[in-house]
Design a protein around this motif. Sequence first.
Motif, PDB file in Angstrom:
ATOM      1  N   VAL A 128      42.737  26.909  36.923  1.00 19.21           N
ATOM      2  CA  VAL A 128      43.468  26.177  35.887  1.00 19.21           C
ATOM      3  C   VAL A 128      44.649  25.462  36.540  1.00 19.21           C
ATOM      4  O   VAL A 128      45.401  26.085  37.302  1.00 19.21           O
ATOM      5  N   PRO A 129      44.823  24.159  36.266  1.00 13.32           N
ATOM      6  CA  PRO A 129      45.928  23.443  36.896  1.00 13.32           C
ATOM      7  C   PRO A 129      47.298  23.978  36.466  1.00 13.32           C
ATOM      8  O   PRO A 129      47.493  24.358  35.315  1.00 13.32           O
ATOM      9  N   ASP A 130      48.212  24.018  37.435  1.00 14.19           N
ATOM     10  CA  ASP A 130      49.606  24.395  37.207  1.00 14.19           C
ATOM     11  C   ASP A 130      49.789  25.824  36.698  1.00 14.19           C
ATOM     12  O   ASP A 130      50.824  26.136  36.091  1.00 14.19           O
ATOM     13  N   VAL A 131      48.796  26.696  36.912  1.00 13.07           N
ATOM     14  CA  VAL A 131      48.854  28.064  36.415  1.00 13.07           C
ATOM     15  C   VAL A 131      48.412  29.002  37.538  1.00 13.07           C
ATOM     16  O   VAL A 131      47.572  28.648  38.372  1.00 13.07           O
ATOM     17  N   THR A 132      48.958  30.233  37.553  1.00 17.59           N
ATOM     18  CA  THR A 132      48.459  31.283  38.448  1.00 17.59           C
ATOM     19  C   THR A 132      47.562  32.192  37.613  1.00 17.59           C
ATOM     20  O   THR A 132      47.997  32.764  36.626  1.00 17.59           O
ATOM     21  N   THR A 133      46.298  32.280  38.010  1.00 16.53           N
ATOM     22  CA  THR A 133      45.315  33.094  37.301  1.00 16.53           C
ATOM     23  C   THR A 133      44.988  34.318  38.153  1.00 16.53           C
ATOM     24  O   THR A 133      44.685  34.187  39.336  1.00 16.53           O
ATOM     25  N   THR A 134      45.054  35.496  37.555  1.00 14.21           N
ATOM     26  CA  THR A 134      44.702  36.716  38.267  1.00 14.21           C
ATOM     27  C   THR A 134      43.208  36.968  38.105  1.00 14.21           C
ATOM     28  O   THR A 134      42.707  37.036  36.994  1.00 14.21           O
TER      29      THR A 134
ATOM     30  N   SER B 252      45.097  40.146  43.561  1.00 13.80           N
ATOM     31  CA  SER B 252      45.654  41.498  43.662  1.00 13.80           C
ATOM     32  C   SER B 252      44.823  42.564  42.953  1.00 13.80           C
ATOM     33  O   SER B 252      44.938  43.742  43.276  1.00 13.80           O
ATOM     34  N   LYS B 253      43.973  42.189  41.997  1.00  9.35           N
ATOM     35  CA  LYS B 253      43.152  43.187  41.288  1.00  9.35           C
ATOM     36  C   LYS B 253      41.779  43.395  41.925  1.00  9.35           C
ATOM     37  O   LYS B 253      40.989  44.212  41.453  1.00  9.35           O
ATOM     38  N   ILE B 254      41.480  42.649  42.982  1.00 14.58           N
ATOM     39  CA  ILE B 254      40.217  42.833  43.699  1.00 14.58           C
ATOM     40  C   ILE B 254      40.416  43.992  44.676  1.00 14.58           C
ATOM     41  O   ILE B 254      41.423  44.041  45.393  1.00 14.58           O
ATOM     42  N   PRO B 255      39.482  44.942  44.717  1.00 18.91           N
ATOM     43  CA  PRO B 255      39.660  46.128  45.571  1.00 18.91           C
ATOM     44  C   PRO B 255      39.950  45.774  47.031  1.00 18.91           C
ATOM     45  O   PRO B 255      39.392  44.822  47.573  1.00 18.91           O
ATOM     46  N   GLU B 256      40.829  46.551  47.632  1.00 19.80           N
ATOM     47  CA  GLU B 256      41.219  46.343  49.025  1.00 19.80           C
ATOM     48  C   GLU B 256      39.997  46.402  49.935  1.00 19.80           C
ATOM     49  O   GLU B 256      39.100  47.215  49.748  1.00 19.80           O
ATOM     50  N   GLY B 257      39.974  45.516  50.935  1.00 23.92           N
ATOM     51  CA  GLY B 257      38.880  45.477  51.906  1.00 23.92           C
ATOM     52  C   GLY B 257      37.727  44.578  51.506  1.00 23.92           C
ATOM     53  O   GLY B 257      36.767  44.436  52.262  1.00 23.92           O
ATOM     54  N   THR B 258      37.811  43.946  50.340  1.00 19.89           N
ATOM     55  CA  THR B 258      36.758  43.033  49.885  1.00 19.89           C
ATOM     56  C   THR B 258      36.926  41.685  50.579  1.00 19.89           C
ATOM     57  O   THR B 258      38.021  41.134  50.622  1.00 19.89           O
ATOM     58  N   THR B 259      35.848  41.148  51.141  1.00 23.75           N
ATOM     59  CA  THR B 259      35.882  39.811  51.723  1.00 23.75           C
ATOM     60  C   THR B 259      35.737  38.795  50.599  1.00 23.75           C
ATOM     61  O   THR B 259      34.814  38.891  49.787  1.00 23.75           O
ATOM     62  N   VAL B 260      36.649  37.826  50.551  1.00 24.56           N
ATOM     63  CA  VAL B 260      36.638  36.785  49.518  1.00 24.56           C
ATOM     64  C   VAL B 260      36.233  35.468  50.163  1.00 24.56           C
ATOM     65  O   VAL B 260      36.849  35.021  51.138  1.00 24.56           O
ATOM     66  N   ILE B 261      35.186  34.862  49.604  1.00 24.61           N
ATOM     67  CA  ILE B 261      34.686  33.561  50.075  1.00 24.61           C
ATOM     68  C   ILE B 261      34.776  32.601  48.892  1.00 24.61           C
ATOM     69  O   ILE B 261      34.330  32.921  47.791  1.00 24.61           O
ATOM     70  N   VAL B 262      35.378  31.432  49.133  1.00 20.83           N
ATOM     71  CA  VAL B 262      35.523  30.425  48.076  1.00 20.83           C
ATOM     72  C   VAL B 262      34.887  29.130  48.557  1.00 20.83           C
ATOM     73  O   VAL B 262      35.249  28.600  49.606  1.00 20.83           O
ATOM     74  N   SER B 263      33.935  28.627  47.776  1.00 18.42           N
ATOM     75  CA  SER B 263      33.258  27.363  48.107  1.00 18.42           C
ATOM     76  C   SER B 263      32.788  27.342  49.561  1.00 18.42           C
ATOM     77  O   SER B 263      32.908  26.343  50.257  1.00 18.42           O
ATOM     78  N   GLY B 264      32.267  28.472  50.026  1.00 18.30           N
ATOM     79  CA  GLY B 264      31.714  28.559  51.369  1.00 18.30           C
ATOM     80  C   GLY B 264      32.724  28.858  52.470  1.00 18.30           C
ATOM     81  O   GLY B 264      32.354  29.029  53.619  1.00 18.30           O
TER      82      GLY B 264
ATOM     83  N   THR C  87      35.521  31.401  54.047  1.00 23.45           N
ATOM     84  CA  THR C  87      36.027  32.777  53.997  1.00 23.45           C
ATOM     85  C   THR C  87      37.551  32.749  54.017  1.00 23.45           C
ATOM     86  O   THR C  87      38.158  32.215  54.944  1.00 23.45           O
ATOM     87  N   LEU C  88      38.146  33.322  52.955  1.00 18.09           N
ATOM     88  CA  LEU C  88      39.604  33.424  52.897  1.00 18.09           C
ATOM     89  C   LEU C  88      40.099  34.629  53.670  1.00 18.09           C
ATOM     90  O   LEU C  88      41.209  34.634  54.176  1.00 18.09           O
ATOM     91  N   GLY C  89      39.297  35.688  53.701  1.00 24.03           N
ATOM     92  CA  GLY C  89      39.694  36.917  54.385  1.00 24.03           C
ATOM     93  C   GLY C  89      39.414  38.120  53.514  1.00 24.03           C
ATOM     94  O   GLY C  89      38.723  38.032  52.505  1.00 24.03           O
ATOM     95  N   LYS C  90      39.966  39.255  53.943  1.00 25.11           N
ATOM     96  CA  LYS C  90      39.791  40.506  53.197  1.00 25.11           C
ATOM     97  C   LYS C  90      41.038  40.771  52.367  1.00 25.11           C
ATOM     98  O   LYS C  90      42.150  40.479  52.789  1.00 25.11           O
ATOM     99  N   THR C  91      40.805  41.356  51.197  1.00 28.33           N
ATOM    100  CA  THR C  91      41.934  41.736  50.354  1.00 28.33           C
ATOM    101  C   THR C  91      42.650  42.919  50.995  1.00 28.33           C
ATOM    102  O   THR C  91      42.001  43.713  51.682  1.00 28.33           O
ATOM    103  N   PRO C  92      43.962  43.010  50.838  1.00 30.74           N
ATOM    104  CA  PRO C  92      44.810  42.192  49.966  1.00 30.74           C
ATOM    105  C   PRO C  92      45.043  40.795  50.551  1.00 30.74           C
ATOM    106  O   PRO C  92      45.216  40.642  51.750  1.00 30.74           O
ATOM    107  N   LEU C  93      45.039  39.796  49.679  1.00 31.75           N
ATOM    108  CA  LEU C  93      45.285  38.405  50.057  1.00 31.75           C
ATOM    109  C   LEU C  93      46.493  37.877  49.296  1.00 31.75           C
ATOM    110  O   LEU C  93      46.765  38.307  48.174  1.00 31.75           O
ATOM    111  N   ALA C  94      47.164  36.929  49.896  1.00 31.14           N
ATOM    112  CA  ALA C  94      48.280  36.271  49.221  1.00 31.14           C
ATOM    113  C   ALA C  94      47.740  35.412  48.081  1.00 31.14           C
ATOM    114  O   ALA C  94      46.558  35.019  48.077  1.00 31.14           O
ATOM    115  N   VAL C  95      48.583  35.109  47.114  1.00 29.26           N
ATOM    116  CA  VAL C  95      48.219  34.173  46.059  1.00 29.26           C
ATOM    117  C   VAL C  95      47.848  32.861  46.744  1.00 29.26           C
ATOM    118  O   VAL C  95      48.544  32.403  47.654  1.00 29.26           O
TER     119      VAL C  95
END
Length: 163
Positions: free
Chosen positions: A153-159, A101-113, A115-123
């Motif tokens: 971090v396991p069992d935690v939501t990290t922003t 939620s703190k990543i600017p809107e419209g940013t493409t997020v890629i994790v481990s290769g 693509t999750l999509g553009k922000t805003p993204l769900a947790v």
Amino acid sequence: SDPSTGSGKLEKSAAKAALNIECNLPCKVRINQKQVGESKDAVQSVRVSDLEPKASRIEVFNENIKFGEIPSFSKSVSQTLKAGENGTLKLTIKTGKVDFSKIPEGTTVIVSGKTLGKTPLAVTEMFEGPHLFELVNTAKKGIADKSFEFSVVPDVTTTMSPP
């Protein structure tokens, strides 16, 4: 005296260690950065023998497994192996959540290769441990494109905040 050599010295081989490595998911095993085995089918256990007795870095990993959309996990521990030891090491891979939620809107997020999509993204829930995150097309939003490692971090939501 050793009759085969005629000398009075007998060479002794150093006692080795053996380890059964158990993981709750199919995994591959590296010891001191060398892959030494992988679990087969539904059995998530890897038997490694003939190990040098010393401090070792033991890692379980799988770059082909997915939790939701996020591929791969890696978890490592340090353990001192003792001569003659025949033990079991159990490693449990858990999940944690990342809040974008703190990543600017419209940013493409890629994790481990992936693509999750553009922000805003769900947790997003993913395997614990380090993942390579990439934030793309962010220059117009006040931060430059970035690649960085981020540990879940396991069992935690990290922003996640912009780097």
